[in-house]
Every structure is written in structure tokens, then in C-alpha cells.
Design a protein around this motif. Structure first.
Motif, PDB file in Angstrom:
ATOM      1  N   HIS A 134      -4.293  -4.261   2.477  1.00 36.40           N
ATOM      2  CA  HIS A 134      -5.230  -3.880   1.644  1.00 36.40           C
ATOM      3  C   HIS A 134      -5.857  -3.424   2.888  1.00 36.40           C
ATOM      4  O   HIS A 134      -6.922  -1.972   2.318  1.00 36.40           O
ATOM      5  CB  HIS A 134      -6.213  -4.762   1.568  1.00 36.40           C
ATOM      6  CG  HIS A 134      -7.428  -4.814   0.869  1.00 36.40           C
ATOM      7  ND1 HIS A 134      -7.334  -4.160  -0.343  1.00 36.40           N
ATOM      8  CD2 HIS A 134      -8.340  -5.143   0.576  1.00 36.40           C
ATOM      9  CE1 HIS A 134      -9.035  -4.156  -0.936  1.00 36.40           C
ATOM     10  NE2 HIS A 134      -9.670  -4.871  -0.118  1.00 36.40           N
ATOM     11  N   HIS A 152       0.852   3.712  -2.417  1.00 39.92           N
ATOM     12  CA  HIS A 152      -0.043   4.406  -3.033  1.00 39.92           C
ATOM     13  C   HIS A 152       0.592   5.510  -3.221  1.00 39.92           C
ATOM     14  O   HIS A 152       0.059   6.409  -3.228  1.00 39.92           O
ATOM     15  CB  HIS A 152      -1.411   4.744  -1.826  1.00 39.92           C
ATOM     16  CG  HIS A 152      -2.501   3.795  -2.075  1.00 39.92           C
ATOM     17  ND1 HIS A 152      -3.038   3.098  -2.706  1.00 39.92           N
ATOM     18  CD2 HIS A 152      -2.727   2.586  -1.051  1.00 39.92           C
ATOM     19  CE1 HIS A 152      -3.280   2.469  -2.601  1.00 39.92           C
ATOM     20  NE2 HIS A 152      -3.503   1.867  -1.801  1.00 39.92           N
ATOM     21  N   HIS A 204      -2.301  -9.620  -2.358  1.00 36.68           N
ATOM     22  CA  HIS A 204      -2.607  -7.942  -0.991  1.00 36.68           C
ATOM     23  C   HIS A 204      -3.927  -8.444  -0.303  1.00 36.68           C
ATOM     24  O   HIS A 204      -3.821  -7.401   0.960  1.00 36.68           O
ATOM     25  CB  HIS A 204      -3.173  -7.355  -2.446  1.00 36.68           C
ATOM     26  CG  HIS A 204      -3.911  -5.968  -1.629  1.00 36.68           C
ATOM     27  ND1 HIS A 204      -2.679  -5.306  -1.512  1.00 36.68           N
ATOM     28  CD2 HIS A 204      -4.924  -5.462  -2.023  1.00 36.68           C
ATOM     29  CE1 HIS A 204      -3.758  -3.334  -0.953  1.00 36.68           C
ATOM     30  NE2 HIS A 204      -4.656  -3.895  -1.735  1.00 36.68           N
ATOM     31  N   ASP A 242       1.003  -1.042   0.212  1.00 35.63           N
ATOM     32  CA  ASP A 242       0.149   0.067   0.152  1.00 35.63           C
ATOM     33  C   ASP A 242       0.979   1.259   0.061  1.00 35.63           C
ATOM     34  O   ASP A 242       0.431   1.887   1.258  1.00 35.63           O
ATOM     35  CB  ASP A 242      -0.534  -0.218   1.516  1.00 35.63           C
ATOM     36  CG  ASP A 242      -2.300  -1.053   0.758  1.00 35.63           C
ATOM     37  OD1 ASP A 242      -2.624  -1.231  -0.249  1.00 35.63           O
ATOM     38  OD2 ASP A 242      -2.447  -1.903   1.943  1.00 35.63           O
ATOM     39  N   HIS A 286      -4.651  -1.105   5.035  1.00 39.56           N
ATOM     40  CA  HIS A 286      -3.397  -0.504   5.941  1.00 39.56           C
ATOM     41  C   HIS A 286      -3.815  -0.183   7.084  1.00 39.56           C
ATOM     42  O   HIS A 286      -3.291   1.040   7.980  1.00 39.56           O
ATOM     43  CB  HIS A 286      -4.284   0.990   4.956  1.00 39.56           C
ATOM     44  CG  HIS A 286      -4.200   0.834   3.510  1.00 39.56           C
ATOM     45  ND1 HIS A 286      -3.867   2.376   2.699  1.00 39.56           N
ATOM     46  CD2 HIS A 286      -4.883   0.224   2.891  1.00 39.56           C
ATOM     47  CE1 HIS A 286      -4.332   2.487   1.899  1.00 39.56           C
ATOM     48  NE2 HIS A 286      -4.417   1.016   1.210  1.00 39.56           N
ATOM     49  N   HIS A 314      -5.515  -1.801  -6.487  1.00 43.41           N
ATOM     50  CA  HIS A 314      -5.492  -0.316  -7.092  1.00 43.41           C
ATOM     51  C   HIS A 314      -4.870  -0.310  -8.317  1.00 43.41           C
ATOM     52  O   HIS A 314      -4.708  -0.098  -8.719  1.00 43.41           O
ATOM     53  CB  HIS A 314      -5.227   0.607  -5.945  1.00 43.41           C
ATOM     54  CG  HIS A 314      -6.448   1.383  -4.914  1.00 43.41           C
ATOM     55  ND1 HIS A 314      -6.737   2.882  -5.525  1.00 43.41           N
ATOM     56  CD2 HIS A 314      -6.509   1.014  -3.748  1.00 43.41           C
ATOM     57  CE1 HIS A 314      -7.663   2.788  -4.361  1.00 43.41           C
ATOM     58  NE2 HIS A 314      -7.326   1.882  -3.646  1.00 43.41           N
ATOM     59  N   ASP A 367      -0.819  -2.406  -4.229  1.00 45.98           N
ATOM     60  CA  ASP A 367      -0.830  -1.388  -4.455  1.00 45.98           C
ATOM     61  C   ASP A 367       0.155  -0.277  -4.409  1.00 45.98           C
ATOM     62  O   ASP A 367       0.826   0.558  -3.007  1.00 45.98           O
ATOM     63  CB  ASP A 367      -2.257  -0.905  -3.076  1.00 45.98           C
ATOM     64  CG  ASP A 367      -3.961  -1.520  -3.968  1.00 45.98           C
ATOM     65  OD1 ASP A 367      -3.653  -1.647  -4.803  1.00 45.98           O
ATOM     66  OD2 ASP A 367      -4.219  -1.239  -3.225  1.00 45.98           O
TER      67      ASP A 367
HETATM   68 ZN    ZN Z   1      -4.366  -0.015  -0.689  1.00 45.68          ZN
END
Ligand code: ZN
Length: 240
Positions: free
Chosen positions: A149, A10, A115, A8, A151, A63, A36
């Protein structure tokens, strides 16, 4: 073998850079990314390049797949959807192919990386509760699984029953089974804005959870300057 586990990200380059510095200082042998890399933040290309340069072992997140059209985006909230569409415009063919070629789940060195939840990785279910974790344990072929996933950094342990443990440094007992969420590098949602990552030593069977300071103001400014929704910048400082 000493693994550095991240997920994550991102597209938050400031957070990723700070975490990779820590993993380098810890002399990890291999970086593992549980999905992600992109979505939400302002630096998707740079984050993909950093992960590729490391030759990290990767699986895809929702994502990642959304940006390359490999999972639907109709269930995404409006801000996430806007970020997915913005990110699509940023990527070149090479980055697009790299993301599209990542698989959903991998096994190596006695552990699984995925994930979301391992029983149906393409459905992107969260593992928040011990009930959800118990279902995930049933689907696993390894004693140890790293997922992401939500976070939120957390450890689930199965030893007869299924319990939640705070994300602390701990040995992995060979009699038990574990699902470890290493938290989010680029958008933590557990009230602590600092980037999250985890170290796992497969020789000594030990876990180490880490939180890392980074330049959150710069990451926020870049999101606003890129024209992405302001809420995506605001939430970084709140860790939500
Ligand atoms: Zn995420």
C-alpha cells in the motif's frame, strides 16, 4: 516452502515480467500478491492474466476493489481516479470477477497477507510509523505479516517495543514479530525506480529483499499512449 512476494504491480507489465523472471530464477514454490494488480499503468488485462497463470495467492488492494466498485473512489486523487475509470473500461467480465472475488486478508503457513493495515483492512490505512505498526501488531494472529500500500519497502519488528528496520536480507527470529512491506513492483515510491519484491523461506525463516531493473521507458511510453495522465508516467522514473 519458498515464497515470492509481490504487490502494487499497478498494471506495469514490464516491471511484473522482470520480477517474475527473478522469482523463477530463484525457484520459488509459490507467488503471493498483496494487492493492487491494477490501477495507474497501461496493462491491466495482461497483468491480471500473468498473476492468474501463476495461481498466485492474492488479496485485494484499494485500486483493485475500486475498479470493480467494491470500495469508494471519492478519496482517490484525480489522477488515480482517472486511472481507475480508464481501467474499468479495459476489463472483461472474467477479469472483473477475478478481482472482485479476492479477499482482503488471508493467513497461510504462519503468516498473514493484507494490502493495507490488518486491524481494519477495508479502511485502507497506511502503516508508515512505528505507532501505526504497533496497532497493526495488536491485530495480528501470526508472527509474520506481509503488507503493501505505501509502495515503500520496510520491515517493522516487535520485540517488546516496535522498531523500523531497513529492508535488508535477514533471518526471522522466532521470538519476534514482523510486518514486512515488500515495496512496489510497478510504482516504487522510495526514490529507487527499480521494481521491488521479496523472498521468504518458511523452512529457514529468512527474508530476502530484491530490487529489479526493468524497461521503465517502455512502461512510461505505454501510459502516455493509452491517454492516461502524464504524471503517472513521469513518477515511474523518479520512483515517487
Ligand atoms: Zn498501490
Amino acid at each position: 516452502m519458498k515464497y515470492g512476494l509481490i504487490a502494487d504491480i499497478h498494471a506495469n507489465l514490464e516491471a511484473l515480467t522482470a520480477v517474475l523472471k527473478v522469482l523463477e530464477d530463484e525457484a520459488v514454490d509459490r507467488v503471493v500478491c498483496a494487492g493492487d494488480i491494477i490501477g495507474y499503468g497501461a496493462d491491466p488485462r495482461e497483468c491480471i492474466a500473468r498473476v492468474r497463470d501463476l495461481d498466485a495467492i492474492c488479496v485485494a488492494g484499494n485500486h483493485d476493489y475500486a475498479v470493480v466498485g467494491q470500495t469508494p473512489i471519492d478519496y482517490f486523487n484525480p489522477f488515480a481516479r482517472e486511472a481507475v475509470l480508464w481501467t474499468q473500461d479495459q476489463l472483461g467480465k472474467e477479469e472483473h470477477d477475478f478481482i472482485g472475488e479476492m479477499s482482503l486478508m488471508r493467513q497461510l503457513d504462519g503468516f498473514t497477507i493484507v494490502h493495507a493495515s490488518p486491524e481494519a483492512p477495508a479502511e485502507w490505512n497506511y502503516v508508515y510509523s512505528t505507532h501505526e505498526a504497533a496497532r497493526s501488531f495488536d491485530a495480528l494472529e501470526t508472527r509474520l505479516c506481509f503488507n503493501a500500500h505505501s509502495h515503500i519497502a520496510v520491515v517493522f519488528v516487535a520485540n517488546g517495543s516496535c522498531r523500523t528496520l531497513a529492508p535488508a536480507d535477514m533471518p526471522i527470529s522466532p521470538q519476534y514479530r514482523y510486518i514486512v512491506n515488500m515495496g512496489s513492483v510497478g510504482q516504487p515510491r522510495d526514490g529507487d525506480y527499480r521494481a521491488s519484491c521479496c523472498l521468504y523461506d518458511s523452512g529457514t525463516f529468512s527474508l530476502q529483499m530484491k530490487r529489479v531493473e526493468y524497461d521503465v521507458d517502455l512502461a512510461r511510453r505505454k501510459i502516455i499512449e493509452a491517454g492516461l495522465p502524464h504524471v503517472l508516467a513521469l513518477r515511474l522514473l523518479r520512483g515517487e
